[in-house]
Design a protein around this motif. Structure first.
Motif, PDB file in Angstrom:
ATOM      1  N   ALA A  39       0.822  -1.215   0.000  1.00 56.31           N
ATOM      2  CA  ALA A  39       0.000   0.000   0.000  1.00 56.31           C
ATOM      3  C   ALA A  39       0.852   1.260   0.000  1.00 56.31           C
ATOM      4  N   ARG A  40       2.027   1.186   0.637  1.00 58.79           N
ATOM      5  CA  ARG A  40       2.924   2.335   0.739  1.00 58.79           C
ATOM      6  C   ARG A  40       2.140   3.593   1.119  1.00 58.79           C
ATOM      7  N   ASP A  41       1.413   3.488   2.229  1.00 56.54           N
ATOM      8  CA  ASP A  41       0.469   4.549   2.617  1.00 56.54           C
ATOM      9  C   ASP A  41       1.072   5.620   3.515  1.00 56.54           C
ATOM     10  N   GLY A  42       2.367   5.539   3.776  1.00 56.15           N
ATOM     11  CA  GLY A  42       3.011   6.566   4.584  1.00 56.15           C
ATOM     12  C   GLY A  42       2.924   6.349   6.075  1.00 56.15           C
ATOM     13  N   SER A  43       2.324   5.235   6.509  1.00 56.89           N
ATOM     14  CA  SER A  43       2.140   5.014   7.944  1.00 56.89           C
ATOM     15  C   SER A  43       3.318   4.292   8.590  1.00 56.89           C
ATOM     16  N   ALA A  44       4.281   3.830   7.801  1.00 57.38           N
ATOM     17  CA  ALA A  44       5.336   2.967   8.332  1.00 57.38           C
ATOM     18  C   ALA A  44       6.319   3.718   9.209  1.00 57.38           C
ATOM     19  N   GLY A  45       6.659   3.104  10.335  1.00 55.69           N
ATOM     20  CA  GLY A  45       7.732   3.592  11.179  1.00 55.69           C
ATOM     21  C   GLY A  45       8.999   2.780  10.912  1.00 55.69           C
ATOM     22  N   THR A  46       9.937   2.850  11.857  1.00 54.54           N
ATOM     23  CA  THR A  46      11.194   2.110  11.717  1.00 54.54           C
ATOM     24  C   THR A  46      11.375   1.197  12.916  1.00 54.54           C
ATOM     25  N   PRO A  47      11.354  -0.107  12.713  1.00 49.40           N
ATOM     26  CA  PRO A  47      11.528  -1.027  13.836  1.00 49.40           C
ATOM     27  C   PRO A  47      12.980  -1.077  14.280  1.00 49.40           C
ATOM     28  N   ILE A  48      13.209  -1.567  15.485  1.00 45.77           N
ATOM     29  CA  ILE A  48      14.579  -1.712  15.972  1.00 45.77           C
ATOM     30  C   ILE A  48      15.213  -2.988  15.447  1.00 45.77           C
ATOM     31  N   ALA A  49      14.371  -3.927  15.006  1.00 46.83           N
ATOM     32  CA  ALA A  49      14.890  -5.186  14.479  1.00 46.83           C
ATOM     33  C   ALA A  49      13.799  -5.903  13.705  1.00 46.83           C
ATOM     34  N   VAL A  50      14.239  -6.801  12.834  1.00 52.41           N
ATOM     35  CA  VAL A  50      13.327  -7.712  12.133  1.00 52.41           C
ATOM     36  C   VAL A  50      13.722  -9.129  12.510  1.00 52.41           C
ATOM     37  N   VAL A  51      12.758  -9.894  12.976  1.00 54.78           N
ATOM     38  CA  VAL A  51      12.985 -11.299  13.304  1.00 54.78           C
ATOM     39  C   VAL A  51      12.480 -12.143  12.145  1.00 54.78           C
ATOM     40  N   ARG A  52      13.398 -12.746  11.400  1.00 53.79           N
ATOM     41  CA  ARG A  52      13.031 -13.622  10.286  1.00 53.79           C
ATOM     42  C   ARG A  52      12.929 -15.047  10.825  1.00 53.79           C
ATOM     43  N   ALA A  53      11.787 -15.325  11.437  1.00 53.60           N
ATOM     44  CA  ALA A  53      11.595 -16.591  12.141  1.00 53.60           C
ATOM     45  C   ALA A  53      11.607 -17.778  11.180  1.00 53.60           C
ATOM     46  N   GLU A  54      12.182 -18.876  11.644  1.00 57.41           N
ATOM     47  CA  GLU A  54      12.241 -20.104  10.861  1.00 57.41           C
ATOM     48  C   GLU A  54      11.348 -21.192  11.435  1.00 57.41           C
ATOM     49  N   THR A  55      10.919 -21.019  12.690  1.00 55.38           N
ATOM     50  CA  THR A  55      10.079 -22.004  13.354  1.00 55.38           C
ATOM     51  C   THR A  55       9.062 -21.292  14.245  1.00 55.38           C
ATOM     52  N   ALA A  56       8.030 -22.028  14.619  1.00 53.52           N
ATOM     53  CA  ALA A  56       7.039 -21.483  15.547  1.00 53.52           C
ATOM     54  C   ALA A  56       7.674 -21.179  16.891  1.00 53.52           C
ATOM     55  N   GLU A  57       8.633 -22.008  17.296  1.00 50.13           N
ATOM     56  CA  GLU A  57       9.316 -21.789  18.573  1.00 50.13           C
ATOM     57  C   GLU A  57      10.059 -20.463  18.572  1.00 50.13           C
ATOM     58  N   GLN A  58      10.647 -20.091  17.447  1.00 49.61           N
ATOM     59  CA  GLN A  58      11.331 -18.803  17.356  1.00 49.61           C
ATOM     60  C   GLN A  58      10.352 -17.640  17.423  1.00 49.61           C
ATOM     61  N   VAL A  59       9.184 -17.816  16.844  1.00 48.95           N
ATOM     62  CA  VAL A  59       8.141 -16.794  16.970  1.00 48.95           C
ATOM     63  C   VAL A  59       7.769 -16.634  18.440  1.00 48.95           C
ATOM     64  N   GLN A  60       7.592 -17.762  19.129  1.00 49.42           N
ATOM     65  CA  GLN A  60       7.264 -17.700  20.555  1.00 49.42           C
ATOM     66  C   GLN A  60       8.347 -16.970  21.355  1.00 49.42           C
ATOM     67  N   GLN A  61       9.606 -17.291  21.082  1.00 50.19           N
ATOM     68  CA  GLN A  61      10.701 -16.634  21.803  1.00 50.19           C
ATOM     69  C   GLN A  61      10.680 -15.127  21.588  1.00 50.19           C
ATOM     70  N   ALA A  62      10.463 -14.714  20.345  1.00 50.68           N
ATOM     71  CA  ALA A  62      10.457 -13.283  20.046  1.00 50.68           C
ATOM     72  C   ALA A  62       9.288 -12.584  20.716  1.00 50.68           C
ATOM     73  N   VAL A  63       8.130 -13.229  20.713  1.00 50.68           N
ATOM     74  CA  VAL A  63       6.949 -12.608  21.325  1.00 50.68           C
ATOM     75  C   VAL A  63       7.096 -12.552  22.845  1.00 50.68           C
ATOM     76  N   ARG A  64       7.645 -13.605  23.437  1.00 54.24           N
ATOM     77  CA  ARG A  64       7.875 -13.575  24.892  1.00 54.24           C
ATOM     78  C   ARG A  64       8.825 -12.435  25.267  1.00 54.24           C
ATOM     79  N   TRP A  65       9.867 -12.264  24.472  1.00 54.25           N
ATOM     80  CA  TRP A  65      10.798 -11.167  24.713  1.00 54.25           C
ATOM     81  C   TRP A  65      10.082  -9.816  24.605  1.00 54.25           C
ATOM     82  N   ALA A  66       9.274  -9.685  23.561  1.00 52.71           N
ATOM     83  CA  ALA A  66       8.552  -8.424  23.356  1.00 52.71           C
ATOM     84  C   ALA A  66       7.568  -8.164  24.484  1.00 52.71           C
ATOM     85  N   ALA A  67       6.879  -9.218  24.942  1.00 49.35           N
ATOM     86  CA  ALA A  67       5.925  -9.053  26.041  1.00 49.35           C
ATOM     87  C   ALA A  67       6.634  -8.636  27.324  1.00 49.35           C
TER      88      ALA A  67
END
Length: 454
Positions: free
Chosen positions: A32-60
């Motif tokens: 959409a390139r609608d102008g709403s995007a900010g800049t994240p501090i990092a991108v997690v390119r998860a390879e497994t569901a467990e890695q998604v869980q780890q990243a979300v737990r850290w974020a929480a």
């Protein structure tokens, strides 16, 4: 935050967490390139569901916003990055397994729609949800927005094919919903809750998708009309008599944009084209095509062409699919996705024409016309402030018109960030409050895709 982020980097395998500015920039915006995007501090390119869980737990733990992302083909700013947050990209999670006995595909969210179709086709099966961007959009994104597409007029949308899914919640818990069984009414319908939730309630890490026997070739009809309103009246008539497997519309602006970009042999003088298909067999197919032709001729179609040649049909379908890309070549665009009950489709079309004139902007119209879902695409010159203002005004007025006609601001692209301001006008205060209560219950700290939808 640097020290805290270092913990996340250390907890995940090398290369999973991306922190370089150039790499991060690739994940900031969706299509959409609608102008709403900010800049994240990092991108997690998860390879497994467990890695998604780890990243979300850290974020929480650290109250860091999380934006889930698929292939980045969204059209409403739904995966736009957030300042100070992390983006969790699922593009590396691509596994597909087909269970032919149960007629399901077990799919990770990064798998592309086209890849699922191809895997099913090897076994004589078909996955029907068919967005125009099916070759580049991911299943995770399709699930997040409840995507539809060209075949949904007969075969339904994404949610109609979801039997099960795994979802990582805001605290990092993974829940498994549904399964391979076709019927299941045990407990609340949580599958339906997460499909279309745009990453605001959880992150989908696996889905079990229902497959059906492969579609037959059938026949294709293309009808030309002097006006898009006449074509839309034909759609209403057709829907009253035939259940087409495809019923798509393109107006003159879209036709010419496609021909300018990559010629498909379309008549540039045509006011509107209607593309209809029947996947019935034998005499039933002939009967359906005859009925469609009759409806078109009653609305003064200037030409009607039919074919049972798959290659000829594919050429017309490709022209319709390419409309979004072609229109981007004409200037900056705002992607609309409004839908109305089919009987009032002519009123919507006529109203969009009036809005374009009043706001002094170009609005091209393509549509999954058979189910009343239209894509009015506002084309404008971003270098002219008055053009930008007119485009924004037209964008808002089109949504308001859809609501006035008893319709919706989004049929399949999602609310994201681009349409968030108009959502209360459609839902009303009570339903908005109910949405927020559900969001607060599942994501009490508001870390999942903040700023999107609600």
């Amino acid at each position: 935050m640097h020290a805290v982020l270092a913990q996340l980097v250390a907890d995940l395998p090398d290369g999973v967490v991306v922190t370089g500015a150039a790499e991060i920039d690739k994940y900031r915006e969706d299509f959409a390139r609608d102008g709403s995007a900010g800049t994240p501090i990092a991108v997690v390119r998860a390879e497994t569901a467990e890695q998604v869980q780890q990243a979300v737990r850290w974020a929480a733990e650290h109250r860091v916003p999380v934006v889930p992302r698929g292939a980045g083909t969204g059209l409403s700013g739904g995966s736009s990055a957030v300042d100070g947050g992390i983006t969790i990209s699922l593009d590396r999670m691509r596994a597909i397994e087909v269970d032919t006995a149960c007629q399901v595909a077990i799919v990770e969210p990064g798998a592309l729609n086209v890849e699922v179709k191809a895997a099913a086709a090897k076994h004589g099966l078909w996955y029907p949800p068919d967005p125009s961007s099916f070759e580049i959009c991911s299943i995770g994104g399709n699930l997040a927005t409840n995507a539809g597409g060209l075949c949904c007029v007969k075969y339904g949308v994404t949610t109609d094919y979801v039997l099960g899914m795994d979802v990582v919640l805001a605290d990092g818990t993974l829940v498994r919903l549904g399964g391979k069984q076709i019927k299941d009414v045990a407990g609340l319908s949580l599958l339906k809750l997460f499909v279309g939730s745009e990453g605001t309630l959880g992150i989908i890490t696996r889905a079990i998708l229902r497959l059906i026997p492969a579609q037959t070739a059938g026949a294709t009809l293309v009808a030309a009309f002097s006006t898009v309103t006449a074509a839309s009246r034909a759609v209403v008539a057709i829907r009253g008599r035939v259940r087409c497997s495809m019923l798509e519309l393109m107006d003159n602006t879209a036709i010419n944009a496609v021909e300018d970009w990559r010629s498909h042999g379309l008549d540039r003088s045509t006011g509107a084209l209607l593309l209809a298909q029947s996947d019935a067999t034998g005499a039933a197919c002939e009967t359906e095509i005859d009925l469609i032709r009759e409806c078109c001729e009653k609305e003064d179609a200037s030409a009607v062409f039919t074919t049972s040649d798959p290659d000829e049909a594919a050429m017309f379908v490709a022209a319709r699919r390419n409309a979004f890309l072609a229109l981007e070549q004409r200037g900056s665009v705002l992607f609309e996705d409004v839908g109305v009950p089919v009987p009032v489709l002519p009123d919507l079309v006529a109203g969009i024409t009036a809005i374009a004139s009043r706001c002094e902007v170009e609005i091209a119209l393509v549509a999954h016309a058979g189910d009343g879902n239209t894509h009015p695409i506002v084309v404008y010159d971003a270098g002219r402030p008055e053009a930008v203002a007119g485009a924004r005004r037209a964008f808002d007025e089109v949504m308001a018109l859809a609501i006035e006609l008893g319709g919706t601001i989004t049929g399949e692209h999602g609310v994201g960030r681009a349409k968030k301001a108009a959502l209360p006008d459609q839902l009303g205060a009570e339903v908005m409050a109910l949405n927020r209560r559900i969001k607060d219950a599942l994501d009490p700290d508001g870390i999942l895709n903040p700023g999107a939808v609600l």
